[in-house]
Design a protein around this motif. Structure first.
Motif, PDB file in Angstrom:
ATOM      1  N   TRP A   1       1.626  10.026   7.644  1.00 31.07           N
ATOM      2  CA  TRP A   1       2.056   8.539   8.454  1.00 31.07           C
ATOM      3  C   TRP A   1       2.898   8.706   9.531  1.00 31.07           C
ATOM      4  O   TRP A   1       2.715   8.374  10.753  1.00 31.07           O
ATOM      5  CB  TRP A   1       2.492   7.528   7.508  1.00 31.07           C
ATOM      6  CG  TRP A   1       2.383   5.953   8.065  1.00 31.07           C
ATOM      7  CD1 TRP A   1       1.525   5.214   8.316  1.00 31.07           C
ATOM      8  CD2 TRP A   1       3.627   5.568   8.647  1.00 31.07           C
ATOM      9  NE1 TRP A   1       1.770   4.127   9.032  1.00 31.07           N
ATOM     10  CE2 TRP A   1       3.277   4.301   9.259  1.00 31.07           C
ATOM     11  CE3 TRP A   1       4.934   5.844   8.826  1.00 31.07           C
ATOM     12  CZ2 TRP A   1       4.130   3.277   9.804  1.00 31.07           C
ATOM     13  CZ3 TRP A   1       5.975   4.940   9.356  1.00 31.07           C
ATOM     14  CH2 TRP A   1       5.371   3.842   9.873  1.00 31.07           C
TER      15      TRP A   1
ATOM     16  N   ALA B   1      -3.616   8.326   6.396  1.00 29.91           N
ATOM     17  CA  ALA B   1      -2.214   8.314   5.614  1.00 29.91           C
ATOM     18  C   ALA B   1      -2.609   7.218   4.525  1.00 29.91           C
ATOM     19  O   ALA B   1      -1.670   7.479   3.411  1.00 29.91           O
ATOM     20  CB  ALA B   1      -1.207   8.452   6.297  1.00 29.91           C
ATOM     21  N   ARG B   2      -2.823   6.290   4.620  1.00 30.82           N
ATOM     22  CA  ARG B   2      -2.877   4.770   4.113  1.00 30.82           C
ATOM     23  C   ARG B   2      -3.851   4.727   3.106  1.00 30.82           C
ATOM     24  O   ARG B   2      -4.055   4.125   2.227  1.00 30.82           O
ATOM     25  CB  ARG B   2      -2.860   3.494   4.769  1.00 30.82           C
ATOM     26  CG  ARG B   2      -1.314   3.712   5.539  1.00 30.82           C
ATOM     27  CD  ARG B   2      -1.449   2.167   6.571  1.00 30.82           C
ATOM     28  NE  ARG B   2      -1.275   0.987   5.575  1.00 30.82           N
ATOM     29  CZ  ARG B   2      -0.276   0.590   5.069  1.00 30.82           C
ATOM     30  NH1 ARG B   2       0.807   0.944   5.505  1.00 30.82           N
ATOM     31  NH2 ARG B   2      -0.216  -0.565   4.622  1.00 30.82           N
ATOM     32  N   ARG B   3      -4.962   5.853   3.243  1.00 30.47           N
ATOM     33  CA  ARG B   3      -6.180   5.579   2.110  1.00 30.47           C
ATOM     34  C   ARG B   3      -5.585   5.947   0.845  1.00 30.47           C
ATOM     35  O   ARG B   3      -4.690   6.584   0.597  1.00 30.47           O
ATOM     36  CB  ARG B   3      -6.965   6.524   2.675  1.00 30.47           C
ATOM     37  CG  ARG B   3      -8.091   6.347   3.815  1.00 30.47           C
ATOM     38  CD  ARG B   3      -9.034   7.265   4.456  1.00 30.47           C
ATOM     39  NE  ARG B   3      -9.923   7.427   3.146  1.00 30.47           N
ATOM     40  CZ  ARG B   3     -10.831   8.399   3.275  1.00 30.47           C
ATOM     41  NH1 ARG B   3     -10.971   9.352   4.161  1.00 30.47           N
ATOM     42  NH2 ARG B   3     -11.637   8.384   2.115  1.00 30.47           N
TER      43      ARG B   3
ATOM     44  N   GLN C   1      -2.752   7.825  11.214  1.00 26.99           N
ATOM     45  CA  GLN C   1      -1.869   6.581  10.206  1.00 26.99           C
ATOM     46  C   GLN C   1      -2.891   5.710   9.138  1.00 26.99           C
ATOM     47  O   GLN C   1      -2.602   5.867   7.847  1.00 26.99           O
ATOM     48  CB  GLN C   1      -1.479   5.658  10.977  1.00 26.99           C
ATOM     49  CG  GLN C   1      -0.330   6.119  11.828  1.00 26.99           C
ATOM     50  CD  GLN C   1       0.129   4.796  12.906  1.00 26.99           C
ATOM     51  OE1 GLN C   1       0.377   3.674  12.395  1.00 26.99           O
ATOM     52  NE2 GLN C   1       0.356   5.203  14.207  1.00 26.99           N
ATOM     53  N   SER C   2      -4.340   5.749   9.515  1.00 23.86           N
ATOM     54  CA  SER C   2      -5.202   5.170   8.437  1.00 23.86           C
ATOM     55  C   SER C   2      -5.468   5.910   7.563  1.00 23.86           C
ATOM     56  O   SER C   2      -5.609   5.545   6.536  1.00 23.86           O
ATOM     57  CB  SER C   2      -6.336   4.704   9.462  1.00 23.86           C
ATOM     58  OG  SER C   2      -7.420   4.137   8.595  1.00 23.86           O
TER      59      SER C   2
ATOM     60  N   ARG D   1      -5.448   7.807  -2.732  1.00 21.38           N
ATOM     61  CA  ARG D   1      -5.379   8.832  -3.065  1.00 21.38           C
ATOM     62  C   ARG D   1      -6.181   9.039  -4.289  1.00 21.38           C
ATOM     63  O   ARG D   1      -6.629   8.228  -4.968  1.00 21.38           O
ATOM     64  CB  ARG D   1      -3.696   9.515  -3.443  1.00 21.38           C
ATOM     65  CG  ARG D   1      -2.981   9.546  -2.616  1.00 21.38           C
ATOM     66  CD  ARG D   1      -1.593  10.347  -3.012  1.00 21.38           C
ATOM     67  NE  ARG D   1      -0.502  10.174  -1.859  1.00 21.38           N
ATOM     68  CZ  ARG D   1       0.647  10.520  -2.179  1.00 21.38           C
ATOM     69  NH1 ARG D   1       0.830  11.040  -3.167  1.00 21.38           N
ATOM     70  NH2 ARG D   1       1.343  10.637  -0.974  1.00 21.38           N
TER      71      ARG D   1
ATOM     72  N   VAL E   1       0.911  -1.207  -0.003  1.00 25.67           N
ATOM     73  CA  VAL E   1       0.096  -0.100  -0.014  1.00 25.67           C
ATOM     74  C   VAL E   1       0.893   1.263  -0.039  1.00 25.67           C
ATOM     75  O   VAL E   1       2.048   1.383   0.946  1.00 25.67           O
ATOM     76  CB  VAL E   1      -0.912   0.099   1.358  1.00 25.67           C
ATOM     77  CG1 VAL E   1      -1.888   1.261   1.300  1.00 25.67           C
ATOM     78  CG2 VAL E   1      -1.673  -1.280   1.431  1.00 25.67           C
ATOM     79  N   GLU E   2       0.715   2.213  -0.661  1.00 26.66           N
ATOM     80  CA  GLU E   2       1.321   3.394  -0.652  1.00 26.66           C
ATOM     81  C   GLU E   2       0.825   4.257   0.165  1.00 26.66           C
ATOM     82  O   GLU E   2      -0.608   4.285   0.381  1.00 26.66           O
ATOM     83  CB  GLU E   2       1.312   4.059  -2.258  1.00 26.66           C
ATOM     84  CG  GLU E   2       2.112   5.404  -2.205  1.00 26.66           C
ATOM     85  CD  GLU E   2       2.601   5.712  -3.792  1.00 26.66           C
ATOM     86  OE1 GLU E   2       3.068   6.878  -3.799  1.00 26.66           O
ATOM     87  OE2 GLU E   2       2.568   4.857  -4.660  1.00 26.66           O
ATOM     88  N   GLU E   3       1.497   5.134   0.923  1.00 29.29           N
ATOM     89  CA  GLU E   3       1.030   6.066   1.618  1.00 29.29           C
ATOM     90  C   GLU E   3       1.704   7.251   1.697  1.00 29.29           C
ATOM     91  O   GLU E   3       2.700   7.556   1.098  1.00 29.29           O
ATOM     92  CB  GLU E   3       1.245   5.367   3.410  1.00 29.29           C
ATOM     93  CG  GLU E   3       2.822   5.179   3.361  1.00 29.29           C
ATOM     94  CD  GLU E   3       3.079   3.814   4.186  1.00 29.29           C
ATOM     95  OE1 GLU E   3       4.599   3.914   4.655  1.00 29.29           O
ATOM     96  OE2 GLU E   3       2.425   3.069   4.675  1.00 29.29           O
ATOM     97  N   ARG E   4       0.893   8.392   2.438  1.00 27.94           N
ATOM     98  CA  ARG E   4       1.549   9.779   2.430  1.00 27.94           C
ATOM     99  C   ARG E   4       2.486   9.629   3.725  1.00 27.94           C
ATOM    100  O   ARG E   4       2.140   9.638   4.808  1.00 27.94           O
ATOM    101  CB  ARG E   4       0.454  10.665   2.680  1.00 27.94           C
ATOM    102  CG  ARG E   4      -0.510  10.768   1.778  1.00 27.94           C
ATOM    103  CD  ARG E   4      -1.654  11.486   2.037  1.00 27.94           C
ATOM    104  NE  ARG E   4      -2.663  11.626   0.965  1.00 27.94           N
ATOM    105  CZ  ARG E   4      -3.860  10.927   1.125  1.00 27.94           C
ATOM    106  NH1 ARG E   4      -4.035  10.047   2.016  1.00 27.94           N
ATOM    107  NH2 ARG E   4      -4.650  10.872   0.404  1.00 27.94           N
ATOM    108  N   THR E   5       3.943   9.441   3.467  1.00 29.45           N
ATOM    109  CA  THR E   5       4.626   9.377   4.607  1.00 29.45           C
ATOM    110  C   THR E   5       4.958  10.131   5.733  1.00 29.45           C
ATOM    111  O   THR E   5       4.989   9.601   6.783  1.00 29.45           O
ATOM    112  CB  THR E   5       6.159   8.889   3.813  1.00 29.45           C
ATOM    113  OG1 THR E   5       6.646  10.167   3.080  1.00 29.45           O
ATOM    114  CG2 THR E   5       6.224   7.717   2.869  1.00 29.45           C
TER     115      THR E   5
END
Length: 106
Positions: free
Chosen positions: A42, A90-92, A87-88, A94, A35-39
């Protein structure tokens, strides 16, 4: 036993804090899943969770005078839950970018 629990808590929370700081400063994280995340977001969530768990553990169950601070551990748990929500988020996934306004030459 108390000392062992205290040591485990310190090591785990320090590890969380290090992961959060690395994600905030460098914008990189370990890839646990695909999963790509907004680091950076996060990383902020991990730091908030680490701070909340620190307040909960060391002002609550692992504090010898926890009866004097009844509301502080609950505030720490609230901060932990807020960090987990961040954190959740940030993992949604985009949203997709708008389609290009370019036209293809004919």
């Amino acid at each position: 036993m108390f000392t062992a629990l205290m040591g485990i808590g310190v090591v785990c929370l320090a590890g969380m804090a290090v992961l959060g700081v690395v994600a905030l400063v460098t914008g990189r994280t370990l890839r646990f899943t695909g999963v790509e995340e907004r680091t950076r977001l996060w990383g902020a969530g991990v730091l908030l969770s680490a701070f909340g768990l620190t307040a909960f553990l060391f002002l609550g169950p692992l504090n010898s005078t926890h009866h004097l601070h009844r509301d502080l551990p609950l505030i720490g748990m609230g901060l932990n839950l807020a960090g987990l929500a961040l954190q959740s988020y940030a993992r949604r996934a985009r949203p997709l970018p708008p389609p290009s306004a370019r036209t293809t030459p004919s």
